[in-house]
Every structure is written in C-alpha cells, then in structure tokens.
Scaffold this active site. Structure first.
Site, PDB file in Angstrom:
ATOM      1  N   ASP A  36      10.109  14.494  20.631  1.00  0.00           N
ATOM      2  CA  ASP A  36       9.509  14.019  21.991  1.00  0.00           C
ATOM      3  C   ASP A  36       8.178  13.338  21.803  1.00  0.00           C
ATOM      4  O   ASP A  36       7.284  13.106  22.757  1.00  0.00           O
ATOM      5  CB  ASP A  36       9.765  15.210  22.862  1.00  0.00           C
ATOM      6  CG  ASP A  36      10.907  15.674  23.291  1.00  0.00           C
ATOM      7  OD1 ASP A  36      11.769  14.687  23.138  1.00  0.00           O
ATOM      8  OD2 ASP A  36      11.303  16.553  23.762  1.00  0.00           O
ATOM      9  N   HIS A 239      -5.762   2.980  -2.016  1.00  0.00           N
ATOM     10  CA  HIS A 239      -5.575   3.280  -0.716  1.00  0.00           C
ATOM     11  C   HIS A 239      -5.225   4.648  -0.613  1.00  0.00           C
ATOM     12  O   HIS A 239      -4.050   5.227   0.092  1.00  0.00           O
ATOM     13  CB  HIS A 239      -4.251   2.515  -0.322  1.00  0.00           C
ATOM     14  CG  HIS A 239      -4.569   1.139  -0.299  1.00  0.00           C
ATOM     15  ND1 HIS A 239      -3.325  -0.089  -0.070  1.00  0.00           N
ATOM     16  CD2 HIS A 239      -5.783   0.410   0.116  1.00  0.00           C
ATOM     17  CE1 HIS A 239      -4.197  -1.025   0.039  1.00  0.00           C
ATOM     18  NE2 HIS A 239      -5.428  -0.975   0.109  1.00  0.00           N
ATOM     19  N   ASP A 256     -14.246   5.248   2.845  1.00  0.00           N
ATOM     20  CA  ASP A 256     -13.767   3.927   3.302  1.00  0.00           C
ATOM     21  C   ASP A 256     -13.238   4.281   4.720  1.00  0.00           C
ATOM     22  O   ASP A 256     -12.076   4.529   4.876  1.00  0.00           O
ATOM     23  CB  ASP A 256     -12.653   3.006   2.436  1.00  0.00           C
ATOM     24  CG  ASP A 256     -12.461   1.588   3.020  1.00  0.00           C
ATOM     25  OD1 ASP A 256     -12.883   1.677   4.361  1.00  0.00           O
ATOM     26  OD2 ASP A 256     -11.706   0.822   2.330  1.00  0.00           O
ATOM     27  N   ASP A 267     -15.211  -1.692   9.365  1.00  0.00           N
ATOM     28  CA  ASP A 267     -14.551  -1.339   8.027  1.00  0.00           C
ATOM     29  C   ASP A 267     -15.675  -1.330   7.123  1.00  0.00           C
ATOM     30  O   ASP A 267     -16.238  -2.146   6.385  1.00  0.00           O
ATOM     31  CB  ASP A 267     -13.471  -2.519   7.585  1.00  0.00           C
ATOM     32  CG  ASP A 267     -12.754  -2.101   6.310  1.00  0.00           C
ATOM     33  OD1 ASP A 267     -12.841  -1.100   5.754  1.00  0.00           O
ATOM     34  OD2 ASP A 267     -12.208  -3.119   6.076  1.00  0.00           O
ATOM     35  N   HIS A 346      -9.340  -6.030  -6.691  1.00  0.00           N
ATOM     36  CA  HIS A 346      -8.906  -6.534  -5.376  1.00  0.00           C
ATOM     37  C   HIS A 346      -9.619  -7.521  -5.237  1.00  0.00           C
ATOM     38  O   HIS A 346     -10.758  -7.824  -5.852  1.00  0.00           O
ATOM     39  CB  HIS A 346      -8.857  -5.466  -4.511  1.00  0.00           C
ATOM     40  CG  HIS A 346     -10.070  -4.657  -4.386  1.00  0.00           C
ATOM     41  ND1 HIS A 346     -11.370  -5.231  -3.798  1.00  0.00           N
ATOM     42  CD2 HIS A 346     -10.680  -3.640  -4.799  1.00  0.00           C
ATOM     43  CE1 HIS A 346     -12.474  -4.288  -3.892  1.00  0.00           C
ATOM     44  NE2 HIS A 346     -12.037  -3.220  -4.375  1.00  0.00           N
ATOM     45  N   HIS A 350     -12.117  -9.844   3.499  1.00  0.00           N
ATOM     46  CA  HIS A 350     -11.159 -10.128   4.435  1.00  0.00           C
ATOM     47  C   HIS A 350     -11.689 -10.515   5.724  1.00  0.00           C
ATOM     48  O   HIS A 350     -12.822 -10.007   6.262  1.00  0.00           O
ATOM     49  CB  HIS A 350      -9.847  -9.335   4.492  1.00  0.00           C
ATOM     50  CG  HIS A 350     -10.572  -7.624   4.701  1.00  0.00           C
ATOM     51  ND1 HIS A 350     -10.706  -7.232   6.017  1.00  0.00           N
ATOM     52  CD2 HIS A 350     -10.471  -6.823   3.957  1.00  0.00           C
ATOM     53  CE1 HIS A 350     -11.055  -5.951   5.972  1.00  0.00           C
ATOM     54  NE2 HIS A 350     -11.185  -5.638   4.653  1.00  0.00           N
ATOM     55  N   HIS A 357      -7.533  -5.751   8.843  1.00  0.00           N
ATOM     56  CA  HIS A 357      -7.411  -7.223   8.119  1.00  0.00           C
ATOM     57  C   HIS A 357      -6.943  -8.174   9.041  1.00  0.00           C
ATOM     58  O   HIS A 357      -5.662  -8.506   9.457  1.00  0.00           O
ATOM     59  CB  HIS A 357      -6.157  -7.002   7.106  1.00  0.00           C
ATOM     60  CG  HIS A 357      -6.565  -6.058   6.135  1.00  0.00           C
ATOM     61  ND1 HIS A 357      -5.417  -5.701   4.925  1.00  0.00           N
ATOM     62  CD2 HIS A 357      -7.733  -5.424   5.759  1.00  0.00           C
ATOM     63  CE1 HIS A 357      -6.241  -4.953   4.105  1.00  0.00           C
ATOM     64  NE2 HIS A 357      -7.482  -4.936   4.496  1.00  0.00           N
ATOM     65  N   GLU A 380     -16.911  -6.341   0.029  1.00  0.00           N
ATOM     66  CA  GLU A 380     -16.651  -5.242  -0.565  1.00  0.00           C
ATOM     67  C   GLU A 380     -16.260  -5.151  -1.941  1.00  0.00           C
ATOM     68  O   GLU A 380     -14.866  -4.938  -2.423  1.00  0.00           O
ATOM     69  CB  GLU A 380     -15.348  -4.638   0.349  1.00  0.00           C
ATOM     70  CG  GLU A 380     -14.060  -5.569   0.500  1.00  0.00           C
ATOM     71  CD  GLU A 380     -12.940  -4.871   1.224  1.00  0.00           C
ATOM     72  OE1 GLU A 380     -12.678  -3.600   0.909  1.00  0.00           O
ATOM     73  OE2 GLU A 380     -12.600  -5.219   2.381  1.00  0.00           O
ATOM     74  N   TYR A 384     -13.407   0.153 -10.791  1.00  0.00           N
ATOM     75  CA  TYR A 384     -12.825   1.495 -10.695  1.00  0.00           C
ATOM     76  C   TYR A 384     -12.309   1.854 -12.128  1.00  0.00           C
ATOM     77  O   TYR A 384     -11.582   1.155 -12.732  1.00  0.00           O
ATOM     78  CB  TYR A 384     -11.385   1.595  -9.902  1.00  0.00           C
ATOM     79  CG  TYR A 384     -11.762   0.800  -8.560  1.00  0.00           C
ATOM     80  CD1 TYR A 384     -12.161   1.569  -7.398  1.00  0.00           C
ATOM     81  CD2 TYR A 384     -11.679  -0.534  -8.406  1.00  0.00           C
ATOM     82  CE1 TYR A 384     -12.563   1.255  -6.256  1.00  0.00           C
ATOM     83  CE2 TYR A 384     -12.196  -1.061  -6.949  1.00  0.00           C
ATOM     84  CZ  TYR A 384     -12.603  -0.249  -6.011  1.00  0.00           C
ATOM     85  OH  TYR A 384     -12.876  -0.739  -4.954  1.00  0.00           O
ATOM     86  N   ARG A 402     -16.867   1.518  -4.433  1.00  0.00           N
ATOM     87  CA  ARG A 402     -16.710   0.230  -3.899  1.00  0.00           C
ATOM     88  C   ARG A 402     -17.970   0.318  -2.654  1.00  0.00           C
ATOM     89  O   ARG A 402     -18.192   1.363  -2.275  1.00  0.00           O
ATOM     90  CB  ARG A 402     -15.555   0.275  -2.924  1.00  0.00           C
ATOM     91  CG  ARG A 402     -15.084  -0.969  -2.110  1.00  0.00           C
ATOM     92  CD  ARG A 402     -13.852  -1.141  -1.695  1.00  0.00           C
ATOM     93  NE  ARG A 402     -12.985  -0.296  -0.857  1.00  0.00           N
ATOM     94  CZ  ARG A 402     -12.140   0.647  -1.213  1.00  0.00           C
ATOM     95  NH1 ARG A 402     -11.898   0.469  -2.708  1.00  0.00           N
ATOM     96  NH2 ARG A 402     -11.902   1.672  -0.549  1.00  0.00           N
ATOM     97  N   GLU A 404     -18.862  -1.631   1.004  1.00  0.00           N
ATOM     98  CA  GLU A 404     -18.058  -2.453   1.966  1.00  0.00           C
ATOM     99  C   GLU A 404     -18.963  -2.634   3.184  1.00  0.00           C
ATOM    100  O   GLU A 404     -19.573  -1.595   3.751  1.00  0.00           O
ATOM    101  CB  GLU A 404     -16.928  -2.122   2.409  1.00  0.00           C
ATOM    102  CG  GLU A 404     -16.146  -3.007   3.293  1.00  0.00           C
ATOM    103  CD  GLU A 404     -14.629  -2.579   3.566  1.00  0.00           C
ATOM    104  OE1 GLU A 404     -14.297  -1.457   3.339  1.00  0.00           O
ATOM    105  OE2 GLU A 404     -13.807  -3.541   4.095  1.00  0.00           O
TER     106      GLU A 404
HETATM  107  N1  GLY Z   1     -10.184  -0.225   4.428  1.00  0.00           N
HETATM  108  C1  GLY Z   1      -9.336  -1.390   4.163  1.00  0.00           C
HETATM  109  C2  GLY Z   1     -10.035  -2.374   3.396  1.00  0.00           C
HETATM  110  O1  GLY Z   1     -11.163  -2.243   3.409  1.00  0.00           O
HETATM  111  O2  GLY Z   1      -9.747  -3.364   3.294  1.00  0.00           O
HETATM  112 MN    MN Z   2     -11.902  -3.907   4.099  1.00  0.00          MN
HETATM  113 MN    MN Z   3     -12.424  -0.634   3.766  1.00  0.00          MN
END
Ligand code: GLY
Ligand code: MN
Ligand code: MN
Length: 433
Positions: A36, A239, A256, A267, A346, A350, A357, A380, A384, A402, A404
């Site tokens: 529910d 992730h 993050d 972000d 990466h 973005h 995103h 960002e 790693y 990272r 960002e």
């Molecule tokens: N938090 C997701 C990214 O940095 O793209």
């Molecule tokens: Mn990001």
């Molecule tokens: Mn991020």
C-alpha cells in the site's frame, strides 16, 4: 516559482508550435514501492515545466489560438473522502484559479473531450515512447476521429516530437530558474560543510548521509538523486549508494550529494580525509583533480564548445598522472590513446536543471554544442585508483577523488553556483580541525 514564469514558457512553446497545432503532456503515474506504499510522487519535469502543477493523474493540453482558451488542464476531481485519506487536490476549479488554466476538466472526462480538441488540428506535439499506456490512448483518440471521416471529421496529419522543443527551452535557464538553482546549490553547500565538520573516524557512511537529509529537509527540499557516501575503496565505485560501511582513520571519503529544491537539482561532490588531514599521496591526487577542475571551469565561457572543459581536464590529468608516475609516455600520445581512462573513466560533466542529468542536446549535427549564457553544467573530473591496480604503487591504492561543481554560463564567462563549499586542501583541513 511565480505563475507568470510558467505562463511565459507556455506562450513561448505555443509560439514555436504555430497555429493548427495541439500539445499533449501527461505527468508520470504514481509508482508502487511495496503493497500500500507508493514512492513519494515527483511530477514529470516537462509537464511541471509548463504547468507548475504537481499532482499525479494530470494532463496539460496546449491549443494555440483556441478561442475558448489555450491552456487546458485535466486533473483529479475534488473528492472529500479521498482527500481525507490522501491529501488535498486542486480540482478543476483550483487548476483555473491557482494554476492559470484557461479551462480545466476532471481527468475522468479526458476520453470524451480530447478527440474533439484533436479534430480541428493538423499537428500533434507529443513525446512518444515515454508513457506507453498513454501513447495507446493518444492513438486511440486519433483513430476514433479517423473512423468518423465519412461524417466529415478530419484527424491530424502530423505527429511532432514535443520533447525536442521543450528540452531546448529547458537548456536555457531564465533568471527565475537560476535563482532557484542557486538556492538548491546553497542548501547542498550547507550540508557538505556540515558533513565535513561532523565527520569522525568510526562513523558509518549512512551517518554522514543523514546530515545531508537533515539539511535538505530543513530547507523543504530532498535529495536530487541518491546520495553517494563512499569511504576508502568505496569511493572508487562510481555509483556507490549502499552507504553502509564504517569510515576509517586514514581514508578519504567521497560524497556526491545534491538537493532538489522546487524541482531543480544541485549536484555537488566533495572529497575529504575522514580524520581531517590529507596524507601526502591523497593530497597529490586531490590537488591534481582540483587543478583539472580549475582548468575545466576556465574553459566554460560563451562561444566555447561543450567538450572544451572535458578536453582541458583530460590534458591536466594526463600530464599530472605522468608526473606522479602513474602513466608512462608522452602526454600527447597518452591523450590520443585515452590512457587516462584507466583512472578517469567518466566524462567531465552534464547539463543540470530540473533533472540532475538534464535535457538538451550535446551535439548539433556533428558538432559539439556551443556554450551560451543561461546554460548550466556540472564540472566533475575525478581519479579512481582501486586496490590491486596492476603496476600501481600501493600508496595510491583506495584513493578515489571527484570534485564536482555546478557552473552557470554567463555573458562574460562562468559563475560557480556551488562556490560556497570549500575545496582547497587548507580550507577543508581548517574546517575539519
Ligand atoms: N550525481 C550524479 C552525477 O554526478 O552525475
Ligand atoms: Mn554530476
Ligand atoms: Mn554528482
């Protein structure tokens, strides 16, 4: 956000659609979590962008030039009993009074009303494929009109991708949107600083995550995406969201986490030592990422292309990795061979907006998009180095970094919306001391 902002967007879209057209935008359905219990409802971004309406079971219809009103909203009818259980509803009257609809109808009447609206229109602006059940209904309404062709009824001839238009609008943030995005960044900035101040060896990753929830909810916001709190080697999982390990003395922690405020995301990633002091190896990697981020941010200005910040970051990172002995060879060759991808897998950012995103094309034809004032992107870069990395000295293992930030393209260059979170080594160490 002011109702005028939503009205301005509808007007702009209807101007682009032109006469003889109609746009249909359903919001997303509620999602069951278990039995529910539903997941907290969050309206579809395109739907909300044009309507400002945040209830489920609603459809916006825009009919440029329609004599009896251009903005129609279908929504749940008022229902005193259901409202006692599940909360207030605007109802069609509220849709007109509070949300500026020219006309509003109960959602249960949509099958009776929509075919009539489609009948006199040549072009249907609709996003196909996002809501398969709703796609079928739209096709059903069109087919209903086709069946009545002998009675002189004429179905629309053309379907046009609505998202193409709305997503391009969403890429350029207005003054009001930038204000809200700055607030979203400031909420997250407070949380990042709070986490730096409270972090202690022996804490669990989820205890730091709790500090983010605390700041987000205190401001009436919520996480824009599941927060990543990764200590030690968990920082090397891009992730990672389990957030259930202990934070160890001598490790770095990567966070993050961004807030969603009035449907706009921030972000932000920061990385700091659990015990408040960077080791020499951690500092070397951290400062390399910071240099790369600075170079990438400097590449954000109108007229430069979308890929320029990434290219700037890759250049700094590759040179730095050679200097530290983590890559061997000529930087120019290593960049061509994408050797950096072993540690930097990466891209550098973005678009950012209502979706973390966010929407908007990254290329126009074969060319990278040119940056223009009002666009917001993340910058960002990261490095790693997982434990056991072959040919990598042990001192570098388990370091994941990272950094960002959320960056607005301005007329003269850039403005870092998330500038209130410290990122210099000495600033971080001073805050944590
Ligand atoms: N938090 C997701 C990214 O940095 O793209
Ligand atoms: Mn990001
Ligand atoms: Mn991020």
């Amino acid at each position: 956000m002011d109702q005028k902002e939503f009205a301005r967007r509808r007007k702009q879209l209807m101007h682009m659609m032109g006469p003889g057209s109609i746009a249909i935008l359903p919001t997303n359905p509620e999602q069951s979590r278990n039995r529910d219990v539903d997941f907290p409802f969050r309206p579809d971004s395109d739907f909300y962008y044009l309507s400002g309406f945040s209830e489920p079971e609603a459809v916006t219809v825009l009919v440029p030039g329609r004599e009896h009103g251009e903005f129609l909203l279908f929504c749940r009818d008022r229902d005193p009993e259901m409202e006692i259980w599940n909360g207030r509803r605007a109802g069609p009257d509220g849709a007109v009074q509070k949300f500026g609809a020219d006309d509003a109808f109960p959602i249960s009447d949509i099958d009776d009303i929509l075919p009539g609206l489609l009948e006199s229109r040549e072009r249907v602006f609709y996003t196909m494929g996002a809501a398969p059940d709703f796609d079928k209904r739209v096709i059903g309404w069109v087919n209903l009109i086709r069946k009545q062709s002998r009675a002189g009824k004429h179905a629309p001839d053309e379907f046009v991708s609505l998202e193409h238009f709305v997503h391009d609008m969403r890429l350029y943030k207005s003054r009001a949107e930038i204000k809200v995005m700055r607030q979203a960044a400031n909420i997250a900035a407070r949380a990042h600083k709070r986490a730096m101040c409270l972090c202690q060896p022996g804490m669990m990753e989820y205890e730091l995550e709790a500090e983010f929830l605390h700041e987000f909810r205190k401001a009436g916001g919520e996480p824009a995406y599941p927060s990543i709190v990764g200590g030690g080697d968990n920082a090397c999982i891009l992730h990672y969201t389990e957030n259930n390990a202990e934070l160890n003395d001598g490790d770095l922690v990567l966070i993050d986490a961004g807030a969603e405020h009035q449907c706009y995301a921030s972000d932000i990633t920061r990385c700091f030592p659990v015990n408040g002091r960077f080791s020499a190896a951690q500092r070397a990697i951290y400062e390399l990422v910071l240099d790369a981020q600075r170079a990438a941010i400097e590449a954000v200005y109108p007229g430069n292309n979308w890929n320029a910040p990434h290219e700037a970051a890759v250049k700094v990172i590759t040179r730095g990795l050679v200097k530290l002995g983590l890559l061997k060879g000529r930087p120019a060759t290593l960049i061509k061979e994408q050797a950096y991808q072993r540690f930097y897998m990466h891209r550098t950012g973005h678009w950012l907006g209502m979706d973390v995103h966010d929407v908007g094309d990254y290329k126009v034809g074969d060319e990278w998009r040119v940056l223009e004032p009002g666009m917001v992107l993340t910058v960002e870069p990261g490095l790693y180095i997982a434990a056991g990395s072959k040919g990598v000295a042990r001192k570098w293992w388990d370091i994941g970094v990272r950094i960002e930030d959320d960056v607005l393209v301005t007329r003269s260059g850039y403005d870092v919306l998330s500038k209130n979170v410290p990122k210099q080594v000495d600033e971080i160490e001073a805050l944590m001391a």
